[in-house]
Design an enzyme around this catalytic site. Structure first.
Site, short mmCIF file in Angstrom:
data_model
loop_
_atom_site.label_atom_id
_atom_site.label_comp_id
_atom_site.label_asym_id
_atom_site.label_seq_id
_atom_site.Cartn_x
_atom_site.Cartn_y
_atom_site.Cartn_z
N GLN A 64 19.08 69.42 -78.59
CA GLN A 64 19.91 70.18 -79.55
C GLN A 64 20.90 69.20 -80.16
O GLN A 64 22.05 69.09 -79.73
CB GLN A 64 20.62 71.33 -78.82
CG GLN A 64 21.50 72.18 -79.73
CD GLN A 64 20.78 73.29 -80.44
OE1 GLN A 64 19.77 73.81 -79.94
NE2 GLN A 64 21.25 73.67 -81.62
N LYS A 107 -2.91 66.20 -88.32
CA LYS A 107 -3.10 67.56 -88.84
C LYS A 107 -3.14 67.52 -90.35
O LYS A 107 -2.24 66.96 -90.98
CB LYS A 107 -1.91 68.45 -88.42
CG LYS A 107 -1.98 68.90 -86.98
CD LYS A 107 -0.83 69.85 -86.63
CE LYS A 107 -0.75 69.93 -85.11
NZ LYS A 107 0.42 70.62 -84.61
N ASP A 139 0.55 63.59 -81.94
CA ASP A 139 0.79 63.76 -83.39
C ASP A 139 1.14 62.40 -84.00
O ASP A 139 1.32 61.42 -83.28
CB ASP A 139 1.91 64.77 -83.65
CG ASP A 139 3.14 64.44 -82.82
OD1 ASP A 139 3.49 63.25 -82.70
OD2 ASP A 139 3.73 65.38 -82.27
#
Lengths: 294, 294
Positions: B95, B191, B168
């Protein structure tokens, strides 16, 4: 602008009551725990230039410290004019000395960490044994309110012909204070050691009316060992099954079982810690003190 | 005097290994939890004028913060010359931004709290996405070590004809680094979006030898959703059931179940988080860095 009152669980109802007394807005938060144990927190009410009150009772304190930091620091980052931290029950006040070499003196360490999180701190009946004033412990102004008047009122209004009883001579002054405000007589237990294996326990005032309803009063019910022992002694001294009244009801471990086994016939605490026995509302006192505070 | 290495649970074995590499003394503590949830801590080894290293991996971080403060602050009070905090896994790094209005930016708040507790911080592969350097986050010198070389060594020594695969394109650089040190080929998944409902996933390098043993590498296995999805895709692309290798094995929630269901045939992590899969020892790297450090 009206002040804004946020709460960390389980202090939501306390915060509702406090906001009502202060004519403040109840701030909303979103609190989420991720599967890896991290907490996320979001303030849903705007803090900009507002006076923010954060209520967080500190039972089971360790996992609450970080969520509390997220709440108070985010309020500051988002422009709160002041953050007033209310910990109706304040933990870690008992370890106030290095009793054995190497021990952590947790009251100072905990107080220092809380001092980083707010501009001031408010609590009730902190256990200050070797600390003269709660202000000595915190780096921010800290206020230790006393719930005794609220306990006195409850006793005066709910118990017929009460006799207040403190568990030991150390409790004398506090019990006397609660008793006088309640307009009730009082006594404490006195332990007399007559040798290594001979301790006699008596009522400090032998002339009290033993037909009255004994009301055991103490600042805290944690594991309830003291309260249960006192209840047993009273009954062995010929008094009736007592009512137990305390400021903070932690009921740690098998405390409730111990109290019931000792014949305590009613338990009442203040709402500094929520629960089924938290009948005595201290938010009127707190609201008055906050309003009068600097 | 030899340095002194203390550990908070569950980092005891990591601390044992580190102390061995540093020729340091393993400090002893007594840690107790009271029925009311408070922690007491006692240092049983003298800290006076010694260099103290505190090891505390920060999985399930919230309840660890206060015990960690008790440990480090007490070491300071008892005369430690310096307190070096080692958090093999450092929590709350994700965060790093107020994604939605009102959100707590927990990485800075947590880092600020840790900065109060020690003179320096050492960790492995902290998740630094929008933070250029871990030093920007802490008020004390902070060091982010990379376990990649230890992962490479393990793969080179234990897997026959490996093909490293990253989940990825973002992972490309890290996977390439691990692969090159291991002397192995690598690829990542790509992707391609061909419309709202048409995403095609392919191997970024279509020419890799599909008879090799795929080794999925990532910095962290938390809920294992990414790792499991990648394992499924690889098998649908005709590759063998993969081995999963990561730095930090958190295995939150039903992560293990998800990995097994996805056909992962072996799981190996470093020992930054202890557990049955923590085969890769990073304490030699850490000991070297601590010895070389200022």
């Amino acid at each position: 602008m009206r002040p804004l009152v946020f709460a960390l669980p389980p202090s939501e109802r306390f915060a509702d009551a406090l906001a009502g007394k202060l004519d403040a807005e109840r701030g909303k938060i979103e609190l989420h725990r991720f599967p890896d144990g991290e907490t996320s927190l979001r303030l849903l009410t705007d803090c900009q230039e507002r006076e923010v009150i954060v209520v967080a009772t500190l039972i089971d304190p360790d996992p609450k410290l970080l969520p509390l930091a997220l709440l108070t620091q985010t309020a500051r980052e988002l422009g709160a004019a002041r953050v007033r931290l209310v910990t109706p029950y304040l933990a870690y006040m008992r370890q106030d000395k290095r009793f054995r070499p190497g021990e952590a003196v947790s009251n100072r360490i905990f107080a220092r960490m809380l001092s980083e999180l707010a501009d001031e701190l408010w609590t009730f009946d902190a256990h200050l044994h070797r600390v003269a004033s709660i202000d000595d412990l915190f780096d921010i102004p800290a206020h230790n309110l006393h719930a005794a008047p609220a306990l006195s009122d409850w006793i005066a209004n709910n118990i017929d012909r009460p006799l207040l009883v403190g568990p030991d001579e150390e409790s004398q002054q506090w019990v006397q204070d609660v008793a006088e405000r309640a307009g009730a007589p009082f006594t404490v237990l006195r332990k007399e050691r007559h040798g290594d294996y001979d301790v006699r326990i008596t009522l400090a005032d032998p002339n009290v009316d033993r037909t009255r309803q004994p009301v055991l009063v103490d600042d805290i019910i944690s594991t309830a060992r003291t309260m249960a022992e006192t209840a047993n002694i009273l009954q062995s001294l010929g008094l009736r099954a007592p009512v137990a009244v305390a400021v903070h009801g932690l009921f740690a471990g098998d405390a409730l079982h111990a109290l019931r086994k000792a014949g305590v016939n009613r338990i009442v605490t203040s709402n500094t810690v929520p629960g089924p026995f938290a009948e005595i509302d201290v938010t009127p006192m707190l609201a008055e003190a906050l309003d009068a505070g600097p």
